[in-house]
Design a protein around this motif. Structure first.
Motif, mmCIF file in Angstrom:
data_model
loop_
_atom_site.group_PDB
_atom_site.id
_atom_site.type_symbol
_atom_site.label_atom_id
_atom_site.label_comp_id
_atom_site.label_asym_id
_atom_site.label_seq_id
_atom_site.Cartn_x
_atom_site.Cartn_y
_atom_site.Cartn_z
ATOM 1 N N ILE A 261 0.429 -4.805 6.682
ATOM 2 C CA ILE A 261 -0.765 -4.903 5.850
ATOM 3 C C ILE A 261 -0.330 -5.280 4.442
ATOM 4 N N ASN A 262 -0.936 -6.317 3.901
ATOM 5 C CA ASN A 262 -0.674 -6.707 2.519
ATOM 6 C C ASN A 262 -1.691 -6.008 1.626
ATOM 7 N N LEU A 263 -1.189 -5.175 0.722
ATOM 8 C CA LEU A 263 -2.051 -4.423 -0.187
ATOM 9 C C LEU A 263 -1.877 -4.949 -1.604
ATOM 10 N N PRO A 264 -2.915 -4.887 -2.401
ATOM 11 C CA PRO A 264 -2.780 -5.358 -3.780
ATOM 12 C C PRO A 264 -1.791 -4.491 -4.561
ATOM 13 N N ASP A 265 -1.058 -5.131 -5.466
ATOM 14 C CA ASP A 265 -0.097 -4.398 -6.289
ATOM 15 C C ASP A 265 -0.779 -3.333 -7.136
ATOM 16 N N SER A 266 -2.051 -3.544 -7.449
ATOM 17 C CA SER A 266 -2.780 -2.596 -8.289
ATOM 18 C C SER A 266 -3.120 -1.295 -7.558
ATOM 19 N N LEU A 267 -2.992 -1.299 -6.240
ATOM 20 C CA LEU A 267 -3.278 -0.091 -5.470
ATOM 21 C C LEU A 267 -2.182 0.925 -5.728
ATOM 22 N N ASP A 268 -2.567 2.033 -6.309
ATOM 23 C CA ASP A 268 -1.593 3.050 -6.690
ATOM 24 C C ASP A 268 -1.503 4.122 -5.601
ATOM 25 N N SER A 269 -0.966 3.748 -4.457
ATOM 26 C CA SER A 269 -0.805 4.678 -3.351
ATOM 27 C C SER A 269 0.600 4.560 -2.793
ATOM 28 N N GLU A 270 1.097 5.691 -2.344
ATOM 29 C CA GLU A 270 2.410 5.711 -1.718
ATOM 30 C C GLU A 270 2.267 5.392 -0.231
ATOM 31 N N GLU A 271 3.340 4.926 0.364
ATOM 32 C CA GLU A 271 3.343 4.591 1.785
ATOM 33 C C GLU A 271 2.934 5.799 2.630
ATOM 34 N N PHE A 272 3.421 6.979 2.264
ATOM 35 C CA PHE A 272 3.091 8.196 3.010
ATOM 36 C C PHE A 272 1.583 8.437 3.012
ATOM 37 N N GLU A 273 0.958 8.291 1.854
ATOM 38 C CA GLU A 273 -0.474 8.531 1.733
ATOM 39 C C GLU A 273 -1.270 7.558 2.608
ATOM 40 N N ILE A 274 -0.898 6.306 2.582
ATOM 41 C CA ILE A 274 -1.597 5.301 3.379
ATOM 42 C C ILE A 274 -1.426 5.592 4.871
ATOM 43 N N LYS A 275 -0.220 5.954 5.273
ATOM 44 C CA LYS A 275 0.015 6.296 6.681
ATOM 45 C C LYS A 275 -0.812 7.510 7.094
ATOM 46 N N MET A 276 -0.916 8.509 6.214
ATOM 47 C CA MET A 276 -1.719 9.697 6.514
ATOM 48 C C MET A 276 -3.189 9.333 6.659
#
Length: 75
Positions: free
Chosen positions: A6-21
């Motif tokens: 998944i390509n996410l915008p650089d402005s998205l302030d989320s960690e990989e762990f959070e997105i996976k959760m």
């Protein structure tokens, strides 16, 4: 297991762990995967996933009446 990129915008302030959760929790709530599979997606133990999912707004328990009846029968 399938891989997804998944390509996410650089402005998205989320960690990989959070997105996976978020993804794993939503899939679990919809009944698409088990807690074990969700934990595997996140890369943590099943117990850790169960303990953490509430912090992300997910419930371990189903809202389904059928699941409730099955739980009562099995108890």
């Amino acid at each position: 297991m399938k891989a997804l990129t998944i390509n996410l915008p650089d402005s998205l302030d989320s960690e990989e762990f959070e997105i996976k959760m978020l993804v794993a929790g939503r899939l679990y709530e919809r009944g698409k995967i088990t807690t074990g599979q969700a934990a595997e997606i996140v890369g943590i133990s099943k117990r850790s996933f169960i303990e953490i999912m509430g912090r992300f707004g997910f419930s371990l328990f189903s809202d389904s009446i059928e699941d409730l009846h099955n739980d009562i029968t099995n108890a």
